[in-house]
Scaffold this motif. Structure first.
Motif, short mmCIF file in Angstrom:
data_model
loop_
_atom_site.label_atom_id
_atom_site.label_comp_id
_atom_site.label_asym_id
_atom_site.label_seq_id
_atom_site.Cartn_x
_atom_site.Cartn_y
_atom_site.Cartn_z
N VAL A 1 28.44 -38.86 20.53
CA VAL A 1 27.03 -39.74 20.38
C VAL A 1 26.96 -41.46 20.66
N MET A 2 28.18 -41.66 21.16
CA MET A 2 28.32 -42.95 21.88
C MET A 2 27.91 -44.08 20.85
N GLY A 3 28.66 -44.03 19.75
CA GLY A 3 28.63 -45.19 18.67
C GLY A 3 27.19 -44.90 18.13
N GLY A 4 26.12 -44.23 18.22
CA GLY A 4 24.77 -44.39 17.85
C GLY A 4 23.87 -44.64 18.91
N LEU A 5 24.51 -44.80 19.87
CA LEU A 5 23.21 -45.21 20.92
C LEU A 5 22.45 -43.84 21.29
N LEU A 6 23.10 -42.66 21.34
CA LEU A 6 22.49 -41.59 21.58
C LEU A 6 21.61 -41.08 20.34
N SER A 7 20.64 -41.63 20.09
CA SER A 7 19.84 -41.39 18.63
C SER A 7 18.56 -41.80 19.00
N GLU A 8 17.66 -41.22 18.03
CA GLU A 8 16.36 -41.83 18.17
C GLU A 8 15.90 -43.46 18.03
N LYS A 9 17.06 -43.98 17.24
CA LYS A 9 17.15 -45.50 17.06
C LYS A 9 16.90 -46.26 18.17
N PHE A 10 17.12 -45.67 19.25
CA PHE A 10 17.28 -46.64 20.51
C PHE A 10 16.37 -45.93 21.62
N LEU A 11 15.71 -44.95 21.17
CA LEU A 11 14.59 -44.43 22.25
C LEU A 11 13.36 -45.33 22.31
N ASP A 12 13.01 -45.69 23.50
CA ASP A 12 11.82 -46.28 23.88
C ASP A 12 12.03 -47.99 23.42
N THR A 13 13.31 -48.38 23.61
CA THR A 13 13.56 -49.73 23.27
C THR A 13 13.83 -50.63 24.68
N ASN A 14 13.77 -51.76 24.62
CA ASN A 14 14.12 -52.64 25.92
C ASN A 14 14.96 -53.68 25.34
N ILE A 15 16.40 -53.51 25.32
CA ILE A 15 17.42 -54.46 24.77
C ILE A 15 17.28 -55.70 25.65
N SER A 16 16.91 -56.14 26.71
CA SER A 16 16.82 -57.26 27.40
C SER A 16 15.79 -58.02 26.97
N ILE A 17 14.95 -57.82 26.11
CA ILE A 17 14.10 -58.78 25.30
C ILE A 17 14.62 -58.96 23.77
N PRO A 18 14.93 -60.09 23.55
CA PRO A 18 15.45 -60.53 22.26
C PRO A 18 14.67 -59.98 21.42
N PHE A 19 15.42 -59.33 20.19
CA PHE A 19 14.59 -58.80 19.00
C PHE A 19 13.84 -57.64 19.09
N ALA A 20 13.84 -57.07 20.36
CA ALA A 20 12.70 -56.02 20.70
C ALA A 20 13.14 -54.65 20.40
#
Length: 373
Positions: free
Chosen positions: A239-258
């Motif tokens: 599960v890639m340390g938690g990346l493969l989860s709902e937590k990171f769905l529809d996120t844009n980590i290039s934007i600070p604190f997004a």
């Protein structure tokens, strides 16, 4: 725990794998016994086997690398209570290492509580898999023996269920000496099974030709990183340390604190894999596809990710990190055993995978990510 090489479920022999014999002059003709991954009547469990050496493990393994310090403080009593909870739920295999902070000590406390507080049948099913990651010193018999005795004492066991060996530098052939001494300790009853972690296919052949009966090789394997299916097959990092989860769905980590912070070593490591594979945008496409499959079956994204890897050829088990005393994934992990991915599910995931880059070409074989400057 541990993956099982590319020669497991279908019981392939090593003759079926092509290697560059010019680079490995020691290898001429392979007449090796196949490493096997033998199904049991209980679909939760599998037997990893090489010749007369075998170990019965749970197919979802509790990975204890998060006790090593980079994920926050571990409170001993809460951690051990959590380990008991996992074991009571049927998740009875724990993976640790001598370098994972207090992991082996926690297991020692835990196994003693199992002995005192649980029925004998649970004690029989609990397995502790540890890793030995030595410095590049001369691998003498006395040095290997002393190192393994430390783990036996910390884990409070007469014999280690499995000792998984890691080696940093292939140019130093001391890994063969170390593995021969580990095999001697196995014959003495100090270790039940010998295994590897993060070895590539080329070195795996050399080890097996030297008559060392390793039962598995634990390597990185996920929906993004499918290198093991090209030369071998595995279980680590599903599960890639938690990346493969709902937590990171529809996120844009290039934007600070997004989005959620990448604030653990695992998340940072697997984010680098995502970047090499195809970038965050393609990874979002993968998460969206997994979410559709998960919703269809009433499970979570991590459950789908783990099941997909468990269904790959030769995979004995899939390891999921545990944050003992802080959070748990018992429900998701147990859901893996009843989930059945149909042809539509598999095809939808593969369509996204095809758009990613070949990590074998970019990074190299399994374990090479740990040996590149």
């Amino acid at each position: 725990m541990t993956e099982l090489l590319n020669y497991s479920f279908s019981k392939f022999t090593l003759n079926s794998i092509k290697i560059n014999t010019k680079r490995v002059p020691q290898i001429r003709r392979l007449s090796l016994r196949p490493i096997q991954c033998v199904a049991t009547e209980d679909k939760r469990r599998v037997v990893v086997k090489n010749g007369k050496d075998s170990l019965d493990i749970c197919r979802v393994v509790n990975g204890m690398w998060q006790t090593s310090g980079g994920w926050g403080r571990i409170e001993r009593d809460s951690a051990v209570d959590a380990m008991l909870k996992y074991a009571d739920s049927g998740l009875t295999t724990f993976d640790m290492a001598d370098i994972y902070g207090p992991a082996e000590d926690l297991y020692g406390i835990f196994i003693n509580r199992v002995r005192r507080e649980r029925p004998p049948e649970l004690l029989e099913s609990v397995k502790g898999l540890t890793k030995w990651v030595p410095p590049p010193v001369k691998m003498t018999s006395s040095y290997v023996r002393e190192s393994i005795n430390v783990s036996r004492k910390r884990m409070d066991v007469e014999a280690l269920d499995m000792l998984q060996f890691h080696w940093w530098d292939y140019s130093n052939t001391g890994y063969i000496d170390a593995l021969k001494h580990l095999t001697d300790l196995k014959e003495e009853g100090k270790i039940k099974t010998v295994a590897l972690t993060n070895f590539d296919t080329e070195r795996l052949h050399i080890i097996l030709e030297n008559g060392i009966p390793v039962v598995s090789n634990q390597v990185q394997h996920s929906l993004v990183d499918m290198r093991p299916q090209q030369k071998m097959a595995e279980l680590y990092g599903t599960v890639m340390g938690g990346l493969l989860s709902e937590k990171f769905l529809d996120t844009n980590i290039s934007i600070p604190f997004a989005g959620p912070p990448l604030n653990t070593p695992s998340l940072q490591k697997y984010k680098r894999m995502v970047d090499a594979w195809g970038g965050w945008s393609l990874f979002q496409t993968l998460l969206q596809t997994l979410k559709k499959v998960a919703t269809k079956h009433g499970v979570s994204i991590p459950t789908v990710a783990v099941k997909y890897i468990l269904d790959q050829p030769a995979v004995a088990g899939s390891m999921v990190g545990v944050r003992l005393g802080l959070s748990e994934h018992i429900k998701d992990a147990n859901a893996v055993f009843s989930l059945v991915l149909d042809e539509e599910d598999v095809n939808s995931i593969r369509e996204v995978q095809k758009k990613g880059k070949d990590l074998m070409r970019i990074i190299g074989d399994c374990g090479d990510e740990y040996r590149r400057a």
